[in-house]
Write a protein that holds these residues in place. Sequence first.
Motif, PDB file in Angstrom:
ATOM      1  N   ALA A  25      31.949  24.284 -12.526  1.00 42.23           N
ATOM      2  CA  ALA A  25      30.518  24.261 -12.226  1.00 42.23           C
ATOM      3  C   ALA A  25      29.797  25.350 -13.015  1.00 42.23           C
TER       4      ALA A  25
ATOM      5  N   SER B 195      29.674  24.457 -16.715  1.00 43.65           N
ATOM      6  CA  SER B 195      28.784  23.335 -17.028  1.00 43.65           C
ATOM      7  C   SER B 195      27.322  23.774 -17.042  1.00 43.65           C
TER       8      SER B 195
ATOM      9  N   ALA C 177      37.228  23.988  -9.635  1.00 43.43           N
ATOM     10  CA  ALA C 177      35.894  23.390  -9.595  1.00 43.43           C
ATOM     11  C   ALA C 177      34.797  24.446  -9.708  1.00 43.43           C
ATOM     12  N   GLN C 178      35.032  25.650  -9.190  1.00 43.61           N
ATOM     13  CA  GLN C 178      34.017  26.695  -9.291  1.00 43.61           C
ATOM     14  C   GLN C 178      33.827  27.126 -10.745  1.00 43.61           C
TER      15      GLN C 178
ATOM     16  N   GLN D 257      33.325  35.908  -4.973  1.00 39.38           N
ATOM     17  CA  GLN D 257      34.167  35.124  -4.071  1.00 39.38           C
ATOM     18  C   GLN D 257      35.585  35.669  -4.017  1.00 39.38           C
TER      19      GLN D 257
ATOM     20  N   ILE E  52      25.864  18.116 -15.245  1.00 45.03           N
ATOM     21  CA  ILE E  52      26.937  17.303 -14.655  1.00 45.03           C
ATOM     22  C   ILE E  52      26.960  17.536 -13.152  1.00 45.03           C
TER      23      ILE E  52
ATOM     24  N   ASN F  90      30.667  21.194  -5.611  1.00 45.11           N
ATOM     25  CA  ASN F  90      30.938  22.447  -6.322  1.00 45.11           C
ATOM     26  C   ASN F  90      29.759  23.414  -6.337  1.00 45.11           C
ATOM     27  N   LEU F  91      29.033  23.498  -5.233  1.00 45.81           N
ATOM     28  CA  LEU F  91      28.023  24.547  -5.127  1.00 45.81           C
ATOM     29  C   LEU F  91      28.728  25.894  -5.008  1.00 45.81           C
ATOM     30  N   PHE F  92      28.000  26.971  -5.324  1.00 49.81           N
ATOM     31  CA  PHE F  92      28.579  28.306  -5.169  1.00 49.81           C
ATOM     32  C   PHE F  92      28.387  28.730  -3.718  1.00 49.81           C
ATOM     33  N   PRO F  93      29.468  28.856  -2.948  1.00 49.07           N
ATOM     34  CA  PRO F  93      29.331  29.024  -1.494  1.00 49.07           C
ATOM     35  C   PRO F  93      28.732  30.360  -1.080  1.00 49.07           C
TER      36      PRO F  93
ATOM     37  N   VAL G 247      29.869  34.420 -10.223  1.00 51.57           N
ATOM     38  CA  VAL G 247      30.481  33.320  -9.473  1.00 51.57           C
ATOM     39  C   VAL G 247      31.886  33.679  -8.979  1.00 51.57           C
TER      40      VAL G 247
ATOM     41  N   VAL H 113      29.233  35.698   4.669  1.00 58.36           N
ATOM     42  CA  VAL H 113      28.119  34.764   4.825  1.00 58.36           C
ATOM     43  C   VAL H 113      28.356  33.547   3.957  1.00 58.36           C
ATOM     44  N   GLY H 114      27.971  32.415   4.479  1.00 54.21           N
ATOM     45  CA  GLY H 114      28.087  31.205   3.683  1.00 54.21           C
ATOM     46  C   GLY H 114      29.440  30.544   3.777  1.00 54.21           C
ATOM     47  N   HIS H 115      30.396  31.177   4.487  1.00 56.19           N
ATOM     48  CA  HIS H 115      31.709  30.541   4.611  1.00 56.19           C
ATOM     49  C   HIS H 115      31.928  29.982   6.002  1.00 56.19           C
TER      50      HIS H 115
ATOM     51  N   PHE I  24      29.380  16.759  -9.775  1.00 57.49           N
ATOM     52  CA  PHE I  24      30.768  16.424  -9.473  1.00 57.49           C
ATOM     53  C   PHE I  24      30.888  15.724  -8.127  1.00 57.49           C
TER      54      PHE I  24
ATOM     55  N   SER J 119      32.797  16.558  -5.780  1.00 55.60           N
ATOM     56  CA  SER J 119      32.958  17.531  -4.696  1.00 55.60           C
ATOM     57  C   SER J 119      31.848  18.589  -4.676  1.00 55.60           C
TER      58      SER J 119
END
Lengths: 272, 217
Positions: free
Chosen positions: B120, B123, B116-117, B139, A108, A114-117, B135, B215-217, A110, A112
């Motif tokens: 994801a 899913s 949403a996290q 965070q 799926i 919704n990658l893992f930042p 995940v 990092v990444g933010h 989305f 938005s």
Amino acid sequence: MNAESSLATDVTSPRPMLDMSGIVKRFGANEVLRGVSLQVARGETVVVIGPSGSGKTTLLRCVNLLEDYQQGTVAVDGEPVGYVMDRGGQRQRMAEREIAAAREKIGIVFQSYNLFPHMTVLQNIVAAPIRVRGIPRPKAEQRARDLLAMVGLSEKADAYPARLSGGQQQRVAIARALAMDPKIMLFDEVTSALDPELVGEVLAAMQQLARDGMTMIVVTHEMSFARDVADRVVFMDGGVIVEQGAPEEMFASPRTDRVRQFLKRYNDRYRI
Amino acid sequence: MKTFAPLLHSYWYLFRGAGMTVLMATTAVVPATLLGALLALAQIFGSRATRSAIVGYIFIIRGIPLLVLLTFVYYLLPLTGVDLPPFWGVVLVLACYYAAFMSEAFRAGILSLPQAQWDAAKSLGMSRRLMLRIVIFPQALRLAAPPFINLCINLIKATSLVSIVGLWELTMASREVVERTLAPFQIFLAAAAMYFCICYALALYGKYLERRVLVGH
Ligand SMILES: Nc1ncnc2c1ncn2[C@@H]1O[C@H](COP(=O)(O)OP(=O)(O)OP(=O)(O)O)[C@@H](O)[C@H]1O
Ligand SMILES: [Mg+2]
């Protein structure tokens, strides 16, 4: 399950890749899906359109049980997802492990992204193949790089999502879903959050995927995509499927007033 | 400068007190963090009964001054027949006390991640354990880091209260020296400087950690 067989178009198979039957979904007293049944054939691309609030997102989320539903069943390639019927004809929820396993087969994407930042692009893509499917890291990374090449992002493997444009993030999200070798891909308005000039690159990736024989359900407001790529268009309104058919038929001569009105309002707004 | 010079050897005594303060704080912060994490998870994923029990616990702890709790446990422990050295008694109280606040910081970190996290991760076929581990926690921890560091600093300062139950650390050491030297300003100024340096070092370390993990933010 390997990539070849999940991507192969097999029109002779009588068993649909996705079989949703009689899905009823309520949020409290609000009945959002009122007995929706939808079959999608192997390799078929179904585009779902309909007004806001008609239940398109909810329908997709029910397929992989991100949203629980009160009635009905879903099967992917003949295997139940979420609920099975017991001998007495009662619906029984599957164990969480089995549900998780079933979700692997359903990709799926989305609106938005919704990658893992906190993960790089490559880590985003290989995390589930390695930890969920147990694929050796070198093999998973090779596959991830192939997928990145396919969506035109080879040079971004080590970037963090925050450094990418929306269109790039969305293509990574597509690659991440594909890395699980799903049997079916669901797209929920994946271009709606994008700047207009970035929409094309994402739609192109999806079109390529459809051409390669992936089974897809695409919720979108991009009527040109529906016309060019869909094998079938499904129109939803008020939690039911009002009309469905080949895109050229539906756009040229809709059978119901609701579809006609929807398309007219749409054409007035976007002048397509 | 003359007024400080005769006290040089007293400062060494204070340093040892400061060492005790650091030892006590670090010994308490480990179980406080573990218990806090456990409470946070149990409050999010536990049964209804578990959740209400934890909410009640946090509610009660939040309403009791640490000083009162320390004194209470100090008098209570001997009555229950538990033979706990005062150091460990204090560590226990500090851990239980700060665990309540830490669990709130961790819980806020976990809950402030967008749905949403979770979607994801689910899913992609991840089990709950796996999605928490790779995940959600990475965070949530970085969101919880600033309040967590704050609580650690609070905990360090709170150890100054334990002299009330007779434990020796920096504040107790300072009072002893003042009684001998009758130089309260010089001594407590030095003690304050030592507390400040410990806390400031921790704050700097927290900032460094934050920058490194962001990092990444
Ligand atoms: N989590 C939720 N809680 C309560 N009601 C919800 C929830 N999600 C959706 N709904 C309701 O369900 C109905 C269908 O929503 P859904 O998002 O599926 O529509 P949609 O067809 O995707 O609309 P859009 O085109 O705006 O995305 C709406 O009335 C919405 O208010
Ligand atoms: Mg929607």
